[in-house]
Motif scaffolding. Structure first.
Motif, PDB file in Angstrom:
ATOM      1  N   SER A 126       0.826  -1.202   0.000  1.00 32.63           N
ATOM      2  CA  SER A 126       0.000   0.000   0.000  1.00 32.63           C
ATOM      3  C   SER A 126       0.864   1.256   0.000  1.00 32.63           C
ATOM      4  N   TYR A 127       1.924   1.230   0.778  1.00 33.40           N
ATOM      5  CA  TYR A 127       2.826   2.387   0.883  1.00 33.40           C
ATOM      6  C   TYR A 127       3.460   2.723  -0.465  1.00 33.40           C
ATOM      7  N   THR A 128       3.824   1.706  -1.236  1.00 32.09           N
ATOM      8  CA  THR A 128       4.446   1.981  -2.537  1.00 32.09           C
ATOM      9  C   THR A 128       3.450   2.598  -3.510  1.00 32.09           C
ATOM     10  N   ALA A 129       2.190   2.223  -3.392  1.00 30.79           N
ATOM     11  CA  ALA A 129       1.172   2.732  -4.320  1.00 30.79           C
ATOM     12  C   ALA A 129       0.594   4.060  -3.869  1.00 30.79           C
ATOM     13  N   SER A 130       0.437   4.217  -2.560  1.00 30.16           N
ATOM     14  CA  SER A 130      -0.214   5.414  -2.048  1.00 30.16           C
ATOM     15  C   SER A 130       0.343   5.769  -0.670  1.00 30.16           C
ATOM     16  N   PRO A 131       1.525   6.394  -0.631  1.00 28.54           N
ATOM     17  CA  PRO A 131       2.148   6.677   0.666  1.00 28.54           C
ATOM     18  C   PRO A 131       1.305   7.551   1.582  1.00 28.54           C
ATOM     19  N   ARG A 132       0.647   8.555   1.035  1.00 28.18           N
ATOM     20  CA  ARG A 132      -0.137   9.458   1.896  1.00 28.18           C
ATOM     21  C   ARG A 132      -1.306   8.728   2.535  1.00 28.18           C
ATOM     22  N   LEU A 133      -2.028   7.959   1.748  1.00 28.34           N
ATOM     23  CA  LEU A 133      -3.153   7.196   2.288  1.00 28.34           C
ATOM     24  C   LEU A 133      -2.666   6.187   3.326  1.00 28.34           C
ATOM     25  N   THR A 134      -1.565   5.513   3.027  1.00 24.20           N
ATOM     26  CA  THR A 134      -1.040   4.512   3.949  1.00 24.20           C
ATOM     27  C   THR A 134      -0.580   5.156   5.249  1.00 24.20           C
ATOM     28  N   ARG A 135       0.043   6.324   5.153  1.00 16.83           N
ATOM     29  CA  ARG A 135       0.439   7.030   6.381  1.00 16.83           C
ATOM     30  C   ARG A 135      -0.793   7.379   7.218  1.00 16.83           C
ATOM     31  N   MET A 136      -1.869   7.768   6.552  1.00 11.13           N
ATOM     32  CA  MET A 136      -3.098   8.112   7.265  1.00 11.13           C
ATOM     33  C   MET A 136      -3.661   6.876   7.985  1.00 11.13           C
ATOM     34  N   VAL A 137      -3.729   5.757   7.295  1.00 10.64           N
ATOM     35  CA  VAL A 137      -4.222   4.524   7.908  1.00 10.64           C
ATOM     36  C   VAL A 137      -3.300   4.103   9.058  1.00 10.64           C
ATOM     37  N   CYS A 138      -2.000   4.157   8.816  1.00  8.30           N
ATOM     38  CA  CYS A 138      -1.036   3.785   9.855  1.00  8.30           C
ATOM     39  C   CYS A 138      -1.117   4.742  11.042  1.00  8.30           C
ATOM     40  N   GLY A 139      -1.355   6.008  10.773  1.00  6.95           N
ATOM     41  CA  GLY A 139      -1.531   6.974  11.849  1.00  6.95           C
ATOM     42  C   GLY A 139      -2.730   6.637  12.709  1.00  6.95           C
ATOM     43  N   GLY A 140      -3.814   6.224  12.073  1.00  6.23           N
ATOM     44  CA  GLY A 140      -4.998   5.805  12.836  1.00  6.23           C
ATOM     45  C   GLY A 140      -4.719   4.585  13.683  1.00  6.23           C
ATOM     46  N   LEU A 141      -4.050   3.590  13.113  1.00  2.00           N
ATOM     47  CA  LEU A 141      -3.693   2.397  13.881  1.00  2.00           C
ATOM     48  C   LEU A 141      -2.701   2.742  14.998  1.00  2.00           C
ATOM     49  N   GLY A 142      -1.810   3.677  14.713  1.00  2.00           N
ATOM     50  CA  GLY A 142      -0.880   4.139  15.745  1.00  2.00           C
ATOM     51  C   GLY A 142      -1.607   4.824  16.884  1.00  2.00           C
ATOM     52  N   ALA A 143      -2.619   5.632  16.559  1.00  2.00           N
ATOM     53  CA  ALA A 143      -3.398   6.309  17.593  1.00  2.00           C
ATOM     54  C   ALA A 143      -4.124   5.290  18.472  1.00  2.00           C
ATOM     55  N   VAL A 144      -4.645   4.238  17.873  1.00  2.00           N
ATOM     56  CA  VAL A 144      -5.311   3.189  18.657  1.00  2.00           C
ATOM     57  C   VAL A 144      -4.300   2.498  19.569  1.00  2.00           C
ATOM     58  N   THR A 145      -3.096   2.277  19.069  1.00  2.00           N
ATOM     59  CA  THR A 145      -2.050   1.657  19.891  1.00  2.00           C
ATOM     60  C   THR A 145      -1.706   2.527  21.091  1.00  2.00           C
ATOM     61  N   VAL A 146      -1.550   3.826  20.862  1.00  2.00           N
ATOM     62  CA  VAL A 146      -1.274   4.749  21.974  1.00  2.00           C
ATOM     63  C   VAL A 146      -2.437   4.733  22.963  1.00  2.00           C
ATOM     64  N   ALA A 147      -3.665   4.748  22.444  1.00  2.00           N
ATOM     65  CA  ALA A 147      -4.837   4.714  23.322  1.00  2.00           C
ATOM     66  C   ALA A 147      -4.856   3.428  24.157  1.00  2.00           C
ATOM     67  N   ASP A 148      -4.498   2.305  23.534  1.00  2.00           N
ATOM     68  CA  ASP A 148      -4.435   1.039  24.293  1.00  2.00           C
ATOM     69  C   ASP A 148      -3.449   1.150  25.450  1.00  2.00           C
ATOM     70  N   TRP A 149      -2.265   1.672  25.169  1.00  2.00           N
ATOM     71  CA  TRP A 149      -1.256   1.791  26.220  1.00  2.00           C
ATOM     72  C   TRP A 149      -1.707   2.753  27.310  1.00  2.00           C
ATOM     73  N   LEU A 150      -2.401   3.811  26.941  1.00  2.00           N
ATOM     74  CA  LEU A 150      -2.940   4.719  27.953  1.00  2.00           C
ATOM     75  C   LEU A 150      -3.998   4.024  28.801  1.00  2.00           C
ATOM     76  N   GLN A 151      -4.821   3.177  28.163  1.00  2.00           N
ATOM     77  CA  GLN A 151      -5.822   2.408  28.926  1.00  2.00           C
ATOM     78  C   GLN A 151      -5.136   1.479  29.924  1.00  2.00           C
ATOM     79  N   TYR A 152      -4.073   0.801  29.473  1.00  2.00           N
ATOM     80  CA  TYR A 152      -3.320  -0.067  30.383  1.00  2.00           C
ATOM     81  C   TYR A 152      -2.701   0.746  31.516  1.00  2.00           C
ATOM     82  N   ALA A 153      -2.148   1.902  31.203  1.00  2.00           N
ATOM     83  CA  ALA A 153      -1.535   2.760  32.231  1.00  2.00           C
ATOM     84  C   ALA A 153      -2.589   3.223  33.232  1.00  2.00           C
ATOM     85  N   TRP A 154      -3.749   3.617  32.740  1.00  2.00           N
ATOM     86  CA  TRP A 154      -4.824   4.056  33.631  1.00  2.00           C
ATOM     87  C   TRP A 154      -5.252   2.921  34.552  1.00  2.00           C
TER      88      TRP A 154
END
Length: 163
Positions: A126-154
């Protein structure tokens, strides 16, 4: 204890032909993608910035956890696995079932480490075909990962404060 020369493991349960079939599917998919991408003029990036590697890595991690451990994605695993228990938070634990390719797919869908190779491959294509779109999707998945870690910390702070 010695095993039969034609047997890979002591129990004879490792679905080597199924694994070979899955590896062939992955290799064929990447090859087909490369041919289609090339015919459409998709060019590989000159370089892969370190930040994108981190972003793709976090997204790969989260994708593999979603596919292998999330309760809501059980429908994807159900034909190939059976529920054996519950993990931390809302994660579930499955084990593979069946034989041959069914067992091999079950092994893949029970292992976040195994699934991450497939997720990384899909994200890189996906990154080779559409880097901007892939970064957006990866950013969303990254945000969920950060949220998970914050939930664990809480949860940890709540447990610690209650002691």
């Amino acid at each position: 204890m010695t095993t039969d020369a034609g047997q890979y493991d002591d129990q004879g349960e490792v679905p080597l032909a199924g694994y070979a079939a899955l590896a062939s599917v992955l290799a064929t998919g990447v090859g087909a993608y490369a041919l289609v991408a090339r015919s459409r003029g998709v060019r590989l990036p000159e370089r892969l910035p370190p930040w994108d590697v981190v972003l793709l890595g976090v997204a790969t991690y989260k994708t593999s956890r979603l596919l292998t451990r999330d309760k809501v994605t059980s429908f994807v695993r159900a034909p190939f696995t059976r529920r054996t228990g519950h993990g931390e938070a809302n994660e579930v634990l499955d084990e593979p079932r069946g034989t041959g390719v069914r067992r091999a797919v079950g092994d893949l869908l029970c292992c976040p480490f195994c699934t991450s190779a497939w997720a990384a491959t899909a994200l890189m294509c996906s990154y080779t075909a559409s880097p901007r779109l892939t970064r957006m999707v990866c950013g969303g998945l990254g945000a969920v990962t950060v949220a998970d870690w914050l939930q664990y910390a809480w949860t940890w702070t709540q447990r610690t404060a209650g002691q």
